[in-house]
Structures are given as C-alpha cells and as structure tokens.
Design a protein around this motif. Structure first.
Motif, mmCIF file in Angstrom:
data_model
loop_
_atom_site.group_PDB
_atom_site.id
_atom_site.type_symbol
_atom_site.label_atom_id
_atom_site.label_comp_id
_atom_site.label_asym_id
_atom_site.label_seq_id
_atom_site.Cartn_x
_atom_site.Cartn_y
_atom_site.Cartn_z
ATOM 1 N N HIS A 1 1.686 -1.441 0.554
ATOM 2 C CA HIS A 1 2.016 -0.019 0.668
ATOM 3 C C HIS A 1 3.535 0.133 0.573
ATOM 4 C CE1 HIS A 1 -2.076 0.311 2.083
ATOM 5 N NE2 HIS A 1 -1.808 -0.552 3.041
ATOM 6 N N SER B 1 4.022 2.795 4.146
ATOM 7 C CA SER B 1 3.154 2.828 5.342
ATOM 8 C C SER B 1 2.963 1.460 5.990
ATOM 9 C CB SER B 1 1.773 3.387 4.971
ATOM 10 O OG SER B 1 1.889 4.707 4.504
ATOM 11 N N TRP B 2 2.909 1.490 7.308
ATOM 12 C CA TRP B 2 2.527 0.340 8.118
ATOM 13 C C TRP B 2 1.007 0.327 8.232
ATOM 14 C CZ3 TRP B 2 5.756 -2.909 11.209
ATOM 15 C CH2 TRP B 2 7.126 -2.644 11.103
ATOM 16 N N ASP B 3 0.411 -0.860 8.355
ATOM 17 C CA ASP B 3 -1.011 -1.021 8.671
ATOM 18 C C ASP B 3 -1.121 -1.682 10.038
ATOM 19 O OD1 ASP B 3 -1.971 -0.004 6.277
ATOM 20 O OD2 ASP B 3 -2.921 -1.865 5.628
ATOM 21 N N SER C 1 -4.196 -2.871 12.489
ATOM 22 C CA SER C 1 -5.644 -3.055 12.575
ATOM 23 C C SER C 1 -6.024 -3.556 13.959
ATOM 24 C CB SER C 1 -6.129 -4.077 11.536
ATOM 25 O OG SER C 1 -5.793 -3.653 10.235
ATOM 26 N N SER D 1 -7.364 -11.945 8.320
ATOM 27 C CA SER D 1 -6.258 -11.128 7.830
ATOM 28 C C SER D 1 -5.212 -12.047 7.218
ATOM 29 C CB SER D 1 -5.649 -10.338 8.993
ATOM 30 O OG SER D 1 -4.551 -9.583 8.564
ATOM 31 N N LEU E 1 -8.221 1.112 11.652
ATOM 32 C CA LEU E 1 -7.002 0.940 10.874
ATOM 33 C C LEU E 1 -6.143 2.181 11.045
ATOM 34 C CD1 LEU E 1 -5.253 -0.566 8.809
ATOM 35 C CD2 LEU E 1 -6.610 0.530 7.003
ATOM 36 N N GLN F 1 -2.601 3.839 9.883
ATOM 37 C CA GLN F 1 -1.583 3.744 8.849
ATOM 38 C C GLN F 1 -0.551 4.835 9.079
ATOM 39 O OE1 GLN F 1 -4.711 3.911 5.881
ATOM 40 N NE2 GLN F 1 -4.042 1.920 5.118
ATOM 41 N N SER G 1 1.339 8.663 6.949
ATOM 42 C CA SER G 1 0.309 8.913 5.939
ATOM 43 C C SER G 1 0.869 9.732 4.785
ATOM 44 C CB SER G 1 -0.915 9.584 6.548
ATOM 45 O OG SER G 1 -0.586 10.852 7.053
ATOM 46 N N PHE H 1 -1.756 2.809 -2.156
ATOM 47 C CA PHE H 1 -2.507 1.559 -2.105
ATOM 48 C C PHE H 1 -2.238 0.873 -3.430
ATOM 49 C CE2 PHE H 1 -6.168 -1.151 -2.686
ATOM 50 C CZ PHE H 1 -6.500 -1.595 -1.418
#
Length: 150
Positions: A76, A79-81, A83, A92, A134, A136, A139, A144
């Motif tokens: 991305h 954006s941070w992910d 989880s 992961s 998840l 993110q 936003s 992606f």
C-alpha cells in the motif's frame, strides 16, 4: 456484562452488517455480536471480506480464509495494515531490508505492516478456517498494489 453480547440501543433490532446501514447510521454506536451476520464478499484466493467500519481515517474489515486461502503479495502506498487473528492461525509474510520475514500467527496475535512493505497472508491449515480483523489506516487514498500494478 460481556461486551460481545451488547447491542447499543441506537441500533437495536437492526442487522449489524454493513449492508443494513446508511452512512449516517454507520457513524452511530453499535456492536457486532456475530460475524456471521455481516455481508461477506469473495476476495483473493479462498477468502472473503466484510467491511465493519470506514471513515477517511481508517477502515476495519473481517477476513475469513478457508484452508489454503490467501491474500496475494501486495503493498500500500499510504496505508498501514494491522491484523488481529480472531480464529485459527495465519501465516503473515513481509519483505524487509533483511529479506522475507514470515510469522505463524495464532489467535490473539497482531501483525503491523507499514506502508510500502510488500506483504501477503495465507491460511496454512489444511482443515481449519482462519479469521482476522484487518484495520487499515488511513483509508483515504487506500490502494492495493500487486507486482503487476506497481
């Protein structure tokens, strides 16, 4: 009182899935007491996703990965992910300056992936379904990007 059993009075009697909310209602307090009430859509490989909250600051979704399910390698731009594994386990993986780092994450584990890092997630279990929340952020401007798209 167990917070997972709470339904706030402002939303009482309404299906907690996103499909039942207008954007005005989406900004109201609510509790989702059962993920199966959410509206899931097929994504990636043997995976499904249900959006549970979205603002310009963040989006939160529930992902379900069937055995062998996966979210392919991507990154991305902004954006941070984050989880949080809620059932089963996920694998992961992330490309770092030191090479590929892979973690087997059990229920309750958290992964944090900064913007720009190529990463992917899979369910290595041959029998058990895995799920995770998840988050993110931000936003706004979310993308992606796969190998063939940048």
């Amino acid at each position: 009182m167990n917070s997972t059993n709470v339904v706030f009075s402002a939303m009482e009697g309404k299906n907690p899935g996103l499909g039942s909310f207008s954007m005005a209602e989406f900004n109201q307090p609510r509790a989702i007491t059962d993920f199966s009430d959410l509206r899931f859509e097929a994504k990636h490989v043997l995976a499904s996703k249900a959006l549970i909250h979205k603002t310009s600051e963040l989006q939160a979704s529930v992902y379900v990965l069937e055995p062998g399910g996966a979210i392919p390698k991507h990154h991305h731009g902004v954006s941070w992910d984050i989880s949080i594994v809620t059932r089963g386990r996920i694998e992961s993986s992330c490309e770092t300056t030191d090479g590929i780092e892979t973690s087997l994450c059990e229920t309750g584990s958290v992964t944090v992936i900064p913007p720009g890092f190529k990463h992917w997630i899979s369910n290595p279990d041959p029998v058990e379904t895995a799920s995770f929340i998840l988050i993110q952020s931000p936003s706004e401007g979310f993308d992606f990007l796969t190998e063939d798209r940048g």
